[in-house]
Design a protein around this motif. Structure first.
Motif, mmCIF file in Angstrom:
data_model
loop_
_atom_site.group_PDB
_atom_site.id
_atom_site.type_symbol
_atom_site.label_atom_id
_atom_site.label_comp_id
_atom_site.label_asym_id
_atom_site.label_seq_id
_atom_site.Cartn_x
_atom_site.Cartn_y
_atom_site.Cartn_z
ATOM 1 N N ALA A 1 0.852 -1.188 0.000
ATOM 2 C CA ALA A 1 0.000 0.000 0.000
ATOM 3 C C ALA A 1 0.890 1.242 0.000
ATOM 4 N N GLY A 2 0.649 2.130 -0.940
ATOM 5 C CA GLY A 2 1.473 3.318 -1.094
ATOM 6 C C GLY A 2 2.537 3.172 -2.157
ATOM 7 N N GLY A 3 2.782 1.940 -2.590
ATOM 8 C CA GLY A 3 3.745 1.716 -3.663
ATOM 9 C C GLY A 3 3.135 2.007 -5.020
ATOM 10 N N ARG A 4 3.899 1.748 -6.056
ATOM 11 C CA ARG A 4 3.446 1.947 -7.426
ATOM 12 C C ARG A 4 3.300 0.609 -8.136
ATOM 13 N N LEU A 5 2.459 0.603 -9.148
ATOM 14 C CA LEU A 5 2.176 -0.642 -9.873
ATOM 15 C C LEU A 5 3.447 -1.276 -10.421
ATOM 16 N N THR A 6 4.328 -0.469 -11.029
ATOM 17 C CA THR A 6 5.491 -1.062 -11.670
ATOM 18 C C THR A 6 6.587 -1.466 -10.688
ATOM 19 N N ASP A 7 6.397 -1.193 -9.397
ATOM 20 C CA ASP A 7 7.294 -1.787 -8.407
ATOM 21 C C ASP A 7 7.184 -3.310 -8.492
ATOM 22 N N ILE A 8 5.966 -3.785 -8.753
ATOM 23 C CA ILE A 8 5.732 -5.226 -8.909
ATOM 24 C C ILE A 8 6.402 -5.722 -10.192
ATOM 25 N N SER A 9 6.201 -4.994 -11.284
ATOM 26 C CA SER A 9 6.807 -5.362 -12.562
ATOM 27 C C SER A 9 8.320 -5.491 -12.426
ATOM 28 N N TYR A 10 8.919 -4.514 -11.785
ATOM 29 C CA TYR A 10 10.369 -4.487 -11.632
ATOM 30 C C TYR A 10 10.856 -5.672 -10.796
#
Length: 258
Positions: A140-149
């Motif tokens: 929560a508070g992160g960005r979507l592409t943090d997951i992609s990366y």
């Protein structure tokens, strides 16, 4: 806009996720040499319906089955068939979805049939590790592409460790999920961190990397569904439905005892 669910709605999604987990466990136990993918599909549908749920995939844009069964060079969307009989050494990715009380669960596993080559086992392990890295990046508070990366980085680490240039499938990826199986946003399996929508507690995503033992080029078969590797290399696919909470990721499709 990414749909934000209430705590009760996430609990309802967990119930659907448990149906999927039990179904994949049943398929895993039955997936042995000599069994057809059509038989696995029949088992999956019966397990889903016995739980009072409905298969997400059957009839979805005309898809004819309750699971996707993708064998060896098939990456995703393989159509189960009586003529597709599993043999010793095969690698099969099984994608399964269920709808319970209007809520979807979606998960995929890659299974080794009999004695499978070490390279194929490593490919599946690398794909699963990339999925878990993506799940761990959910915040929560992160960005979507943090997951992609995180997914991409884990795949690249595995490639280095295994000495194999794994191919990453970039045309397909994860997605939002809830009262529909595929919702916004599309979740790429590659990308730089810190991009895309900000994640909030109550959102739910399906995280699903796909890797190949060769290149990342794909082609679609004449059936209009089955996606295969262009070079004939083997593929693996792992997926979980994950809720974002203030306490971190909640894997909604994890087995009950996990």
């Amino acid at each position: 806009m990414i749909e934000v669910k209430t705590a009760d709605e996430l609990q309802a999604m967990r119930a659907a996720g448990l149906v999927v987990a039990r179904t994949l466990a049943a398929v895993r136990a039955a997936a042995v040499p000599g069994v057809s993918t059509a038989e696995l599909d029949e088992l999956a549908e019966q397990t889903i319906r016995d739980a009072g749920a409905v298969p997400s995939f059957k009839g979805y844009h005309g898809f004819p089955a309750s699971i996707c069964a993708s064998v060896n060079e098939q990456i995703v969307h393989g159509i189960p068939a009586k003529t597709q009989v599993l043999a010793d050494g095969d690698l099969i990715s099984v994608d399964c979805g269920a709808i319970l009380d209007g809520w979807h669960g979606d998960s995929a596993v890659t299974l080794a049939i009999g004695e499978v080559a070490e390279a194929d086992l490593a490919l599946s392990a690398a794909t699963e590790a990339a999925m878990w890295a993506g799940i761990e990046a959910v915040s929560a508070g992160g960005r979507l592409t943090d997951i992609s990366y995180a997914v991409q980085s884990a795949a690249e680490r595995a490639a280095k460790d295994d000495g194999v240039d794994y191919g990453m499938i970039v045309e397909y990826g994860g997605h939002g999920i809830g009262r529909q199986m595929h919702m916004d946003p599309f979740l790429p399996n590659v990308g730089k961190p810190g991009k895309g929508p900000r994640l909030k507690a109550g959102m739910a995503l399906a995280i699903e990397p796909m890797l190949t033992g060769g290149g990342g080029e794909t082609r679609e078969l004449d059936d209009g569904w089955t996606v295969v590797t262009a070079d004939g290399s083997r593929a693996a696919h792992w997926e979980h439905t994950v809720a974002i909470t203030e306490d971190g990721p909640w894997v909604l499709t994890a087995p009950e005892d996990a």
